[in-house]
Design an enzyme around this catalytic site. Structure first.
Site, PDB file in Angstrom:
ATOM      1  N   ASP A   1     -10.368  11.345  -4.296  1.00 10.36           N
ATOM      2  CA  ASP A   1      -9.091  11.796  -4.848  1.00 10.36           C
ATOM      3  C   ASP A   1      -8.091  12.119  -3.744  1.00 10.36           C
ATOM      4  O   ASP A   1      -8.454  12.349  -2.589  1.00 10.36           O
ATOM      5  CB  ASP A   1      -9.296  13.020  -5.737  1.00 10.36           C
ATOM      6  N   GLU A   2      -6.834  12.151  -4.115  1.00 18.20           N
ATOM      7  CA  GLU A   2      -5.731  12.621  -3.281  1.00 18.20           C
ATOM      8  C   GLU A   2      -5.764  12.041  -1.867  1.00 18.20           C
ATOM      9  O   GLU A   2      -5.653  12.764  -0.873  1.00 18.20           O
ATOM     10  CB  GLU A   2      -5.712  14.157  -3.255  1.00 18.20           C
ATOM     11  N   THR A   3      -5.879  10.731  -1.770  1.00 24.22           N
ATOM     12  CA  THR A   3      -5.867  10.054  -0.466  1.00 24.22           C
ATOM     13  C   THR A   3      -4.408   9.857  -0.033  1.00 24.22           C
ATOM     14  O   THR A   3      -3.939   8.725   0.131  1.00 24.22           O
ATOM     15  CB  THR A   3      -6.605   8.706  -0.566  1.00 24.22           C
TER      16      THR A   3
END
Length: 676
Positions: free
Chosen positions: A290-292
């Site tokens: 997530d949230e790269t």
């Protein structure tokens, strides 16, 4: 149960209940429990749960047996019949005895938890009752942050698993970034009190015995902030040149992405997976992903310019999923990036489970529908909304959880995973999440329970939680806690923001400035404070704009603190009369985290006033309802220091030392600032 009276509450509420209001069943002074769950409960853990609750209620310890030759008053068994299907159970309490029959082991376990709740509230005189029940979601999971500053002790984890079992959760994941003692990665986990292999093995065994699947979850792509700051691994990050920036509670949420064009990046991800999965019996594995945020913006930008960020992301996640599938594992990953770039959905392997996290209180069904229409399989994932605060945001948690449960069922979601995060150092005590966890338990069991009821459902469930969980016969406990949560005039999130706007040298940290969004609060004056804050060019300007946005909240500090004092008094009065259901629990232990949180919030509210006065955002003549004493800032500084010592002692009752020092550094910084 409409039209019938009862003096106990069951959560989740069963679907079909028949009560004889004119009859009670008295438990014999000496009795026996016979459990026949076969291989599903070899150690008779479930029978012992019932025996423990009978003993806690009556002081009498019942015998336990198995097989079909022993007389018993309570019989627990599995009997798959046309009458009982998968995950279904039937509980009968009658004069001649008590039976719990499950259509399978999962049904039996859940039926036993219903019986336990009745025993806890009613023993030794139980209602004559017949219940037939089954859940809406087969997978009902909880996701517990064990990495952003607070690492739970193994003892606390076991107590939490017991509570999840009681409320019929059947999956648990621990979120891990840098807080596991991986071999050859000591530079990453040093000083964090990391979990060790033996902890996971022991906890996996404990969860399995209670019908809970412990699923491994570790960051393998994004959220590698601590690893990518080390000297050994920084070369694998998108921005290795930033590895020596001052530590930031906010930046650790923003900058952390693996440079997947680096030769050794995939090997690191696979090492984390392969080392960790061997410790678990589950065949599932959550690679996170997530949230790269930094993907394609740093060292991998040339590749992103050629292939596109979406393609890079999909290809890397697919490689990781393929690595797991080759080993007979079932991959899971967070779906935020895929949902924002829907072209990714078509490129993902078909055997991957997308974890669709959606946290807005007023969430719509748009993104749940999007994933369903793509053909991907999903869990819907709401939140208990306790991060960045001492007191839980129960209003937001209820709205988010109840809505998402309905959307997930409507679009055929395979599971319901309630998330519990600890952003900005995990200041929130894990016990403050209990009401939100129970919201999730009710909505995962019956997604339509609150349909059309609006606020009435929230109020009713708060009443039932007060009785069933907190032993409060008045039914007011959670409502009072909810009122306390409304008294945040200056919260931990903004305490951290104000501090970390300073890069550490008196200059503005632009990354922290740009992370601040103001849609959390409605602007009464119509000003777009996000634009003002983001346009700030100096530290002083950014801090003044932040406080100006919060001014109306800060000015109600005296009113809020008065309400907090009243809420604490009411919680104390309720707790003094509360029934204690858990063996070894005390009324003081129940009240302890509430008292610490309320006192901390009172001081945070006062800190907000001090900062606003100091920076000229408010004038002293704007403060109404209370005259500030002489040397008010110094008084607040002493209060913060004294409070933190108690806070730290309470922290250590449920958590390892881990990164408590980071919260200490924030508190002490403000104490010094107030004296300057």
């Amino acid at each position: 149960m409409e039209g019938q009276t009862k003096d106990f509450e069951l959560i989740p509420e069963p679907r079909t209940v028949e009560i004889n209001p004119d009859s009670v069943v008295v438990l014999p002074y000496a009795g026996r429990i016979v459990e026949n769950a076969g291989e599903w409960d070899v150690a008779d853990v479930w029978a012992n749960q019932v025996a423990d609750d009978i003993e806690a209620a009556t002081g009498l310890r019942w015998d336990i047996a198995k097989g079909d030759r022993w007389q018993s008053f309570i019989t627990l068994s599995i009997a798959s019949t046309d009458d009982l299907g998968r995950d279904e159970y039937r509980l009968t309490i009658a004069q001649e005895g008590i039976t719990v029959v499950g259509g399978d082991a999962a049904g039996l376990r859940d039926g036993i938890q219903t019986l336990r709740q009745i025993i806890r509230q009613c023993a030794p005189s139980l209602p004559e009752i017949d219940i037939k029940d089954k859940p809406a979601y087969q997978t009902r999971g909880y996701y517990l942050d064990a990495t952003r500053g607070r690492v739970p002790t193994l003892d606390w984890l076991k107590r939490w698993a017991d509570k999840l079992c009681l409320y019929k959760y059947n999956q648990l994941q621990l979120y891990v970034e840098h807080t596991f003692a991986f071999d050859d990665m000591s530079e990453t986990w040093r000083g964090t009190s990391p979990l060790k292999p033996a902890d996971i093995i022991a906890f996996d065994e404990y969860c399995a015995a209670r019908g809970i699947e412990l699923v491994p979850s570790v960051s393998t792509f994004g959220h590698l902030y601590m690893a990518l700051r080390t000297r050994e691994l920084r070369h694998l990050g998108e921005f290795p040149e930033q590895a020596d920036r001052p530590y930031s509670l906010i930046e650790r949420m923003e900058h952390h992405t693996l440079n997947i064009t680096e030769t050794d990046a995939f090997a690191l991800s696979c090492t984390l997976i392969d080392d960790y999965l061997q410790l678990f019996r589950s065949r599932k594995f959550n690679i996170c992903g997530d949230e790269t945020f930094d993907l394609g913006k740093g060292r991998s930008k040339p590749e992103a310019d050629k292939r596109g960020v979406a393609t890079m992301y999909a290809d890397y996640v697919s490689r990781l999923c393929g690595h797991l599938s080759e080993q007979g594992r079932e991959p899971l990953f967070w779906g935020d990036i895929a949902v924002e770039m829907p072209e990714i959905l078509a490129r993902l392997p078909k055997d991957v489970m997308l974890l669709n996290w959606l946290y807005a209180p007023d969430i719509t069904d748009e993104k749940v529908r999007l994933v369903a229409e793509s053909g991907a399989t999903q869990y819907v994932c709401p939140a208990v909304w306790c991060w960045n605060t001492l007191l839980p945001r129960l209003d937001w948690a209820w709205e988010n959880i109840s809505r998402l449960a309905q959307y997930g069922r409507h679009y055929g979601a395979a599971g319901f995973l309630v998330t519990d995060w600890g952003d900005y150092g995990h200041v929130n005590d894990p016990r403050m999440t209990v009401p939100g966890m129970i919201y999730g338990a009710q909505c995962a069991w019956d997604s339509q329970w609150a349909d059309g009821s609006g606020d009435d459902a929230h109020v009713e469930l708060d009443r039932r939680i007060s009785i069933a969980e907190y032993g409060d016969s008045t039914g007011e406990f959670v409502a009072v806690l909810r009122d306390a949560s409304h008294q945040v005039a200056f919260g931990w999130d903004n305490i951290v923001r104000y501090l970390e706007l300073d890069y550490g040298d008196g200059l503005l940290n632009a990354d922290v400035r740009d992370s601040i969004w103001t849609d959390e609060h409605d602007s009464a004056d119509g000003v777009d404070y996000a634009d003002l804050i983001h346009a700030s060019t100096t530290l002083r300007e950014a801090r003044m704009n932040l406080l100006t946005w919060l001014k109306s909240d800060i000015l109600r500090w005296s009113e809020a603190n008065t309400a907090l004092r009243a809420d604490v008094a009411r919680l104390g009065a309720i707790t003094a009369q509360a029934a204690i259901y858990d063996s070894g629990a005390t009324r003081g232990g129940l009240l302890q985290p509430m008292l610490v949180a309320a006192e901390g919030q009172r001081l945070f509210n006062e800190l907000g006033v001090c900062l606003a006065l100091r920076d000229g955002v408010i004038a002293e003549d704007e403060i109404t309802g209370e005259v500030l004493p002489d040397r008010f800032p110094q008084q607040v500084a002493r209060g913060l220091e004294q409070w933190f010592e108690t806070y730290a002692a309470v922290w250590r009752t449920v958590s390892a030392e881990s990164e408590l020092r980071r919260i200490a550094n924030v508190i002490w910084h403000y104490a010094d600032l107030l004296r300057s």
